[in-house]
Each structure stands twice: as structure tokens, then as C-alpha cells.
Design a protein around this motif. Structure first.
Motif, PDB file in Angstrom:
ATOM      1  N   HIS A 120      28.014  12.050   4.866  1.00  0.00           N
ATOM      2  CA  HIS A 120      29.427  12.006   4.488  1.00  0.00           C
ATOM      3  C   HIS A 120      30.295  12.590   5.606  1.00  0.00           C
ATOM      4  O   HIS A 120      29.856  13.492   6.340  1.00  0.00           O
ATOM      5  N   PRO A 121      31.530  12.125   5.747  1.00  0.00           N
ATOM      6  CA  PRO A 121      32.408  12.620   6.819  1.00  0.00           C
ATOM      7  C   PRO A 121      32.643  14.126   6.768  1.00  0.00           C
ATOM      8  O   PRO A 121      32.812  14.757   7.811  1.00  0.00           O
ATOM      9  N   LEU A 171      28.704   7.400   5.116  1.00  0.00           N
ATOM     10  CA  LEU A 171      28.992   7.021   3.739  1.00  0.00           C
ATOM     11  C   LEU A 171      30.259   7.731   3.274  1.00  0.00           C
ATOM     12  O   LEU A 171      30.366   8.954   3.389  1.00  0.00           O
ATOM     13  N   THR A 172      31.220   6.978   2.758  1.00  0.00           N
ATOM     14  CA  THR A 172      32.490   7.572   2.334  1.00  0.00           C
ATOM     15  C   THR A 172      32.821   7.154   0.910  1.00  0.00           C
ATOM     16  O   THR A 172      32.503   6.047   0.478  1.00  0.00           O
ATOM     17  N   ALA A 206      40.852   7.486   2.171  1.00  0.00           N
ATOM     18  CA  ALA A 206      42.296   7.739   2.266  1.00  0.00           C
ATOM     19  C   ALA A 206      42.583   8.863   3.264  1.00  0.00           C
ATOM     20  O   ALA A 206      43.522   8.768   4.063  1.00  0.00           O
ATOM     21  N   GLY A 207      41.771   9.906   3.228  1.00  0.00           N
ATOM     22  CA  GLY A 207      41.960  11.002   4.172  1.00  0.00           C
ATOM     23  C   GLY A 207      41.674  10.585   5.603  1.00  0.00           C
ATOM     24  O   GLY A 207      42.400  10.963   6.531  1.00  0.00           O
ATOM     25  N   LEU A 208      40.618   9.802   5.806  1.00  0.00           N
ATOM     26  CA  LEU A 208      40.277   9.347   7.153  1.00  0.00           C
ATOM     27  C   LEU A 208      41.351   8.430   7.719  1.00  0.00           C
ATOM     28  O   LEU A 208      41.657   8.484   8.922  1.00  0.00           O
ATOM     29  N   GLU A 209      41.925   7.583   6.892  1.00  0.00           N
ATOM     30  CA  GLU A 209      42.998   6.705   7.361  1.00  0.00           C
ATOM     31  C   GLU A 209      44.219   7.515   7.782  1.00  0.00           C
ATOM     32  O   GLU A 209      44.881   7.191   8.777  1.00  0.00           O
TER      33      GLU A 209
END
Length: 284
Positions: A18-19, A165-166, A172-175
Motif C-alpha cells: 500500500h502507498p 495496491l490502493t 484520491a489522496g495520491l491524485e
């Protein structure tokens, strides 16, 4: 006749991370002691039928000078605290910054193997040195190289398939973070309507790109890619078969439901603000 020998190789597994794990590792590296080349820590997650999912991690104090020293007692205390809140995420391996696997990595891996009851730990590396301008993220598993099950010629690290894996909330946070990769300015999460608008805009751009590609292939301007053609055919076949009127009705109903939720949320927020002011006035 001489008996034939073979080398016993490990079974293949897949690793998903996970990120939040990557961000925690980078934060640990940024806060490292002066003069420390790399940092290590414990990986937490679970094994789901050969798919190792890494969901969390925490740093572990260590030193690599003349002798390797790992604060395993600190690691055990941190693990006990974590298991009290997330009992389904036991220790599954360890991480290290950098892209090198050396003799010290073998010793540290043995430390974690002992902590896991002789189970094989996963080793995750994050290249904070940005080799070739890329932050490489790789997963490995150490195994004994042997000619038969009772002998060992040494250890080697085999690279495993790795996937980021997200969850939907993480996307939404990564964008939002990706929006600041050039201007380095602060950003905020998009509202539901803004997120919907952005998704529809991206979808429209992709459809225009695909349409332009197909038209260029039909005119003979470019040579078509058979793999891309098969992919587009499978994508179209996967779409639900419905007429335009039904699809318009479904989309319009979904948009109306979303607008109603936004309206009710705004109304609730206003009612709470009014109630708070009235309560404050009465108390004074």
C-alpha cells in the motif's frame, strides 16, 4: 550410475504494498541520523493464498559500522503494541532504503527469520538514491541454495512480482499529491462534484484519444497494434448492452442522487452551525 542432483528453488509468490507503507519508509529516511546511509524497519501485513499484502510498517533502530546491531527488543515492543490494535497484521518481513543487497542484508534477514519462527521474511527495498532518476521499489525473498534438502551452499535473494495496491480513498489522496509534483504548492482534497467532474473529463480525453487512433489506423496514417486492438475489443465487449435512453436515465438519476446528498450535507452543516450559535448564546 551417479545419482542426479538438482537445485531446490522456492515457490513464487506475489507481493502487494500500500502507498502508506512507502510514505512511512520515506519519512523514516528523511528523519534518519546524520551520517546514516540507510534505514530499516518491520513490515506488517498478511498472506492471502500466496499473495503477501503489506499494509503497514514501523522503523527499527540499527547500526552498520564494524558490527551489525539491530534493536530487536525495541522491534518486539513495537510489534506487541501494533498487534493490540491490528491483530490480523503480523510481521511478514523488513524494509531497507537503497537498492543494494549486501552481506549485512543477509544477517539482518536472518534476525527477522528468527523473529518469525523460521518463516521466510519478505525484504522490501526503496531506492531513495533515485538511481536513473527513478525511485525503484522491489521485493525479495531470501532462500538457501542447496543441492539437497539437508545441505546449504549459501543464501540468495530472488526478486518477487510487486504491485502497488490502493484503496479508493488512497487514490484520491495520491491524485491530490500528484497535482503538486511540479509547482510544489499546497493542495486540498477535491469535493465529490469536483472529483466526478475530473473523472468525466479524463474519460472524455481518453475516448477522444482512442477515436483519433482508430481513425488514423483506418486512414492508413499509422500502423495498428494488434494487441491494442484486441484490448479495445475486449473492453467494448465488457460494456453493458443498453440503449442510449436507458443509460442517460441511469446517469441522470445518479447525478440527481449525488446532488441531493450534497444538498442535504450542506443543510445539515448549516443547521449544526445555527444550533451551536444558539447554544452559545443561551450559555452566556
Amino acid at each position: 550410475m551417479q545419482k542426479e542432483t538438482s537445485i531446490f528453488l522456492p515457490s513464487q509468490v506475489t507481493v502487494k504494498v500500500h502507498p502508506v507503507v512507502i510514505f512511512n519508509i520515506l519519512d523514516h529516511y528523511i528523519r534518519r541520523n546524520v551520517g546514516q546511509d540507510r534505514v530499516i524497519g518491520t513490515l506488517l501485513g498478511f498472506n492471502n493464498d500466496g499473495v503477501l499484502e503489506i499494509r503497514n510498517c514501523f522503523p527499527v533502530v540499527h547500526s552498520e559500522t564494524e558490527q551489525i546491531a539491530v534493536e530487536m527488543e525495541y522491534q518486539r515492543k513495537m510489534l506487541d503494541l501494533h498487534l493490540k490494535s491490528s491483530s490480523r497484521e503480523p510481521i511478514i518481513g523488513w524494509y531497507a532504503t537503497g537498492n543494494d543487497i549486501n552481506e549485512n542484508s543477509v544477517h539482518i534477514n536472518n534476525f527477522y527469520r528468527d523473529e518469525m519462527g523460521n518463516s521466510t521474511p519478505i525484504h522490501l527495498t526503496v531506492d531513495t538514491g533515485l538511481t536513473n532518476d527513478t525511485m525503484g521499489i522491489h521485493a525479495y525473498m531470501a532462500h538457501n541454495l542447496s543441492l539437497n534438502p539437508d545441505s546449504s551452499l549459501g543464501s540468495y535473494f530472488s526478486q518477487l512480482p510487486l504491485e502497488i495496491l490502493t484503496f479508493e480513498a488512497e487514490n484520491a489522496g495520491l491524485e491530490s499529491i500528484a497535482q503538486t509534483k511540479y509547482d510544489q504548492q499546497s493542495t486540498s482534497l477535491l469535493s465529490e462534484l469536483e472529483s466526478l467532474q475530473g473523472s468525466l473529463t479524463k474519460l472524455d480525453e481518453m475516448l477522444e484519444s482512442i477515436t483519433s487512433y482508430i481513425e488514423s489506423v483506418e486512414k492508413g496514417e499509422i500502423q495498428g497494434d494488434p494487441r491494442l486492438g484486441r484490448f479495445l475489443a475486449k473492453t467494448i465487449q465488457a460494456l453493458p448492452k443498453a440503449n442510449a435512453q436507458v443509460m442517460d436515465k441511469v446517469i441522470n438519476n445518479s447525478v440527481k442522487d449525488l446532488l441531493m446528498i450534497v444538498y442535504l450535507s450542506s443543510l445539515t452543516r448549516s443547521q449544526l452551525a445555527v444550533a451551536t450559535k444558539i447554544s452559545h448564546s443561551l450559555s452566556n
